[in-house]
Design a protein around this motif. Structure first.
Motif, short mmCIF file in Angstrom:
data_model
loop_
_atom_site.label_atom_id
_atom_site.label_comp_id
_atom_site.label_asym_id
_atom_site.label_seq_id
_atom_site.Cartn_x
_atom_site.Cartn_y
_atom_site.Cartn_z
N ASP A 30 0.62 -1.35 -0.26
CA ASP A 30 -0.28 -0.11 -0.01
C ASP A 30 1.18 1.19 0.06
O ASP A 30 2.48 1.45 -0.46
CB ASP A 30 -0.92 -0.07 0.98
CG ASP A 30 -0.30 0.25 2.29
OD1 ASP A 30 1.03 -0.34 2.27
OD2 ASP A 30 -1.57 0.40 3.40
N VAL A 31 0.06 2.37 0.35
CA VAL A 31 0.91 3.82 0.29
C VAL A 31 1.30 3.72 1.17
O VAL A 31 0.28 3.98 2.70
CB VAL A 31 0.18 5.00 -0.78
CG1 VAL A 31 1.46 6.11 0.23
CG2 VAL A 31 0.32 4.68 -1.88
N ASP A 32 2.50 4.33 1.92
CA ASP A 32 3.14 4.37 3.64
C ASP A 32 2.92 6.10 4.08
O ASP A 32 3.20 6.99 4.00
CB ASP A 32 5.10 4.15 3.68
CG ASP A 32 4.91 4.72 5.30
OD1 ASP A 32 4.01 5.04 6.20
OD2 ASP A 32 6.12 3.85 5.26
N THR A 33 0.85 6.01 3.92
CA THR A 33 0.69 7.85 4.06
C THR A 33 1.72 8.57 5.51
O THR A 33 1.51 9.72 5.25
CB THR A 33 -0.52 7.22 4.83
OG1 THR A 33 -1.10 6.23 5.74
CG2 THR A 33 -1.57 7.01 3.96
N ALA A 34 2.31 7.76 6.34
CA ALA A 34 3.70 8.74 7.37
C ALA A 34 4.38 9.18 6.39
O ALA A 34 4.92 9.93 7.03
CB ALA A 34 4.06 7.15 8.17
N LYS A 35 4.58 8.93 5.22
CA LYS A 35 5.80 9.42 4.00
C LYS A 35 5.55 11.01 3.48
O LYS A 35 6.38 11.57 2.34
CB LYS A 35 6.68 8.33 3.55
CG LYS A 35 7.09 7.41 4.46
CD LYS A 35 7.68 6.51 3.59
CE LYS A 35 8.96 5.50 4.54
NZ LYS A 35 9.36 3.96 3.88
#
Ligand SMILES: Cc1cc2nc3c(=O)[nH]c(=O)nc-3n(C[C@H](O)[C@H](O)[C@H](O)COP(=O)(O)O)c2cc1C
Length: 203
Positions: free
Chosen positions: A167-172
């Motif tokens: 998935d997309v690492d939303t923290a980044k």
């Protein structure tokens, strides 16, 4: 307080819903008109429509003078659009692109953003956005003063540095959400909930 939506104006319903249904993601939508002029505009009445097939949707209001916005007119003409994600770094340019410009002039003339070609469709992507969804029109649902555009995703573009493996690492990502009126929210105070983790993963 109880308010019947049928008893208040469109403006009052707008103010209520804009402040109740938030935070909302912002879709920065790129389209092309028949003359191949690139149009960019933000839309925050936006969400996932389906994950099978992969689809997103957003709602376009008529202009106050009753005319259609360029994004809607372009999608009716070409059936194609790109959803570009909005990070804090590009928010100022995204808001400039929300201005009311003549359809013969691209918002690219006013913003400090550049484009990349898409792979499956003609409208280009916004280079400075870390995630792009190349979409083909599935359906336009006419809803009075709004047109709900549903698009089927043809291709995800995800910058390598934010892709986690599944998935997309939303923290980044410095993703920005829309709040009421002219307010926005940063995603710098994210937390995990153990109970939800157990519900999905057992222990
Ligand atoms: C953050 C933000 C979110 C917006 N969301 C919407 C929306 O969901 N629907 C809409 O009709 N207009 C929305 N607007 C207004 C459009 O971006 C604006 O009318 C724009 O000029 C439309 O451009 P276009 O004619 O090139 O499509 C939003 C504006 C901003 C700044």
């Amino acid at each position: 307080m109880e308010i019947n939506p049928n008893d208040v104006s469109q403006k009052e319903n707008h103010l209520l819903l804009d402040s109740i249904v938030c935070p909302r993601p912002i879709f920065f939508v790129s389209t092309l008109n028949k003359q191949n002029i690139v149009n960019l505009a933000p839309y925050s009445m936006s969400t996932i429509a389906s994950t099978s097939p992969a689809m997103v949707c957003f709602s376009v209001a008529l202009r106050p003078n009753g005319e259609e916005k360029d994004t809607l007119a372009n999608i009716r003409e070409t059936g194609e659009f790109v959803v570009n994600t909005v990070t804090a770094e590009i928010l100022d340019d995204v808001l400039i692109a929300a201005g009311d410009y003549n359809p013969g002039i691209s918002e690219l003339e006013y913003v400090n953003l550049s484009t990349l070609p898409s792979v499956t469709i003609a409208p280009p992507r916004v280079k400075e956005s870390p995630v792009h969804l190349e979409c083909k029109l599935h359906q336009i649902v006419e809803l009075g003063a709004h047109s709900l555009i549903i698009g089927r995703i043809q291709l995800y573009h995800i910058a390598d540095e934010v892709y986690s493996g599944d998935d997309v690492d939303t923290a980044k990502l410095n993703i920005i959400g829309r709040m009421r009126k002219s307010s926005f929210v940063r995603t710098s105070d994210v937390f995990s909930n153990e109970n939800l983790w157990k519900l999905y993963h057992g222990s």
